[in-house]
Design a protein around this motif. Structure first.
Motif, PDB file in Angstrom:
ATOM      1  N   GLN A   1       1.645  -5.678  -4.213  1.00  0.00           N
ATOM      2  CA  GLN A   1       1.645  -4.371  -4.554  1.00  0.00           C
ATOM      3  C   GLN A   1       1.041  -3.821  -2.701  1.00  0.00           C
ATOM      4  OE1 GLN A   1       2.361  -2.320  -6.412  1.00  0.00           O
ATOM      5  NE2 GLN A   1       1.029  -0.241  -6.651  1.00  0.00           N
ATOM      6  N   LEU A   2       1.622  -2.719  -2.030  1.00  0.00           N
ATOM      7  CA  LEU A   2       0.325  -1.922  -0.907  1.00  0.00           C
ATOM      8  C   LEU A   2      -0.523  -1.932  -2.220  1.00  0.00           C
ATOM      9  CD1 LEU A   2       2.211   0.225   1.601  1.00  0.00           C
ATOM     10  CD2 LEU A   2       0.091   0.895   0.926  1.00  0.00           C
ATOM     11  N   GLU A   3      -1.928  -1.530  -1.006  1.00  0.00           N
ATOM     12  CA  GLU A   3      -2.710  -1.031  -1.617  1.00  0.00           C
ATOM     13  C   GLU A   3      -3.901  -0.174   0.112  1.00  0.00           C
ATOM     14  OE1 GLU A   3      -4.520  -4.119  -4.682  1.00  0.00           O
ATOM     15  OE2 GLU A   3      -6.066  -3.715  -3.127  1.00  0.00           O
ATOM     16  N   ALA A  24      -3.894  -0.229   5.659  1.00  0.00           N
ATOM     17  CA  ALA A  24      -3.108  -1.130   4.654  1.00  0.00           C
ATOM     18  C   ALA A  24      -3.438  -2.491   3.893  1.00  0.00           C
ATOM     19  CB  ALA A  24      -1.925  -0.794   3.516  1.00  0.00           C
ATOM     20  N   HIS A  32       6.521   3.948   6.681  1.00  0.00           N
ATOM     21  CA  HIS A  32       5.916   4.972   5.799  1.00  0.00           C
ATOM     22  C   HIS A  32       5.575   6.257   6.032  1.00  0.00           C
ATOM     23  CE1 HIS A  32       5.612   0.813   2.936  1.00  0.00           C
ATOM     24  NE2 HIS A  32       5.628   1.590   1.830  1.00  0.00           N
ATOM     25  N   ALA A  97      -2.481   8.060   0.668  1.00  0.00           N
ATOM     26  CA  ALA A  97      -0.730   8.097   0.303  1.00  0.00           C
ATOM     27  C   ALA A  97      -0.198   8.276   1.133  1.00  0.00           C
ATOM     28  CB  ALA A  97      -0.941   9.335  -0.453  1.00  0.00           C
ATOM     29  N   TYR A 115       4.442  10.776  -3.707  1.00  0.00           N
ATOM     30  CA  TYR A 115       3.590   9.391  -2.788  1.00  0.00           C
ATOM     31  C   TYR A 115       4.364   8.916  -3.641  1.00  0.00           C
ATOM     32  CZ  TYR A 115       2.935  12.678   1.670  1.00  0.00           C
ATOM     33  OH  TYR A 115       3.355  12.916   1.855  1.00  0.00           O
ATOM     34  N   ARG A 116       4.092   7.242  -3.445  1.00  0.00           N
ATOM     35  CA  ARG A 116       3.724   6.373  -4.967  1.00  0.00           C
ATOM     36  C   ARG A 116       2.742   5.607  -4.873  1.00  0.00           C
ATOM     37  NH1 ARG A 116       7.930   1.138  -5.246  1.00  0.00           N
ATOM     38  NH2 ARG A 116       7.109   0.037  -6.633  1.00  0.00           N
ATOM     39  N   TYR A 117       1.691   5.247  -3.703  1.00  0.00           N
ATOM     40  CA  TYR A 117       0.953   4.216  -2.974  1.00  0.00           C
ATOM     41  C   TYR A 117       0.032   5.342  -2.727  1.00  0.00           C
ATOM     42  CZ  TYR A 117       4.275   0.530  -2.252  1.00  0.00           C
ATOM     43  OH  TYR A 117       5.809   0.339  -3.674  1.00  0.00           O
ATOM     44  N   TRP A 118      -1.571   5.533  -3.807  1.00  0.00           N
ATOM     45  CA  TRP A 118      -3.056   6.043  -3.090  1.00  0.00           C
ATOM     46  C   TRP A 118      -4.503   4.653  -3.451  1.00  0.00           C
ATOM     47  CZ3 TRP A 118      -2.837  11.689  -3.490  1.00  0.00           C
ATOM     48  CH2 TRP A 118      -1.140  11.395  -4.075  1.00  0.00           C
TER      49      TRP A 118
END
Length: 128
Positions: A1-3, A24, A32, A97, A115-118
């Motif tokens: 999971q990208l953080e 990240a 991205h 994001a 946007y998927r990652y926050w």
């Protein structure tokens, strides 16, 4: 999971500058699109600036045009938001994001639902 991890928020006087960073750890961001959003108390989260995966395309909200700039250093896996001439109304929590870009020519989207990652956000307070 990208953080995503934001940093650089602070208390600053009107007219001052800050540079926010988005990283990240352990992941690559060069494929991205990245957006910076902000949310003030009682307000909707709004897009401030975004940058395409290649860095060739950027977009800014009207309220920050001419004051904010967005850039990325894919070698350092980091995206920056340079904020100049800060105003009281820039006070908010700032979030970065990310969303995967299907190809390098994809422009960064504006709507937050794309946007998927926050990240967790960083506080920017403009006060005298």
């Amino acid at each position: 999971q990208l953080e995503l991890v934001e940093s650089g928020g602070n208390l600053v006087q009107p007219g001052g500058s800050l540079r926010l960073s988005c990283a990240a750890p352990g992941f690559t961001l060069d494929d991205h699109n990245i957006g910076w959003f902000r949310q003030a108390p009682g307000s909707e989260r709004e897009m401030v600036s975004c940058i395409s995966s290649s860095g060739r395309y950027t977009n800014h909200a009207d309220s920050v045009k001419g004051r904010f700039s967005i850039s990325r250093d894919n070698a350092k896996n980091t995206v920056f938001l340079q904020m100049n001439n800060l105003k009281f109304e820039d006070t908010a929590v700032y979030y970065c994001a990310a969303v995967w870009a299907a190809h390098p020519g994809t422009i960064c989207p504006v709507p937050k639902y794309e946007y998927r990652y926050w990240g967790q956000g960083t506080q920017v307070t403009v006060s005298s």
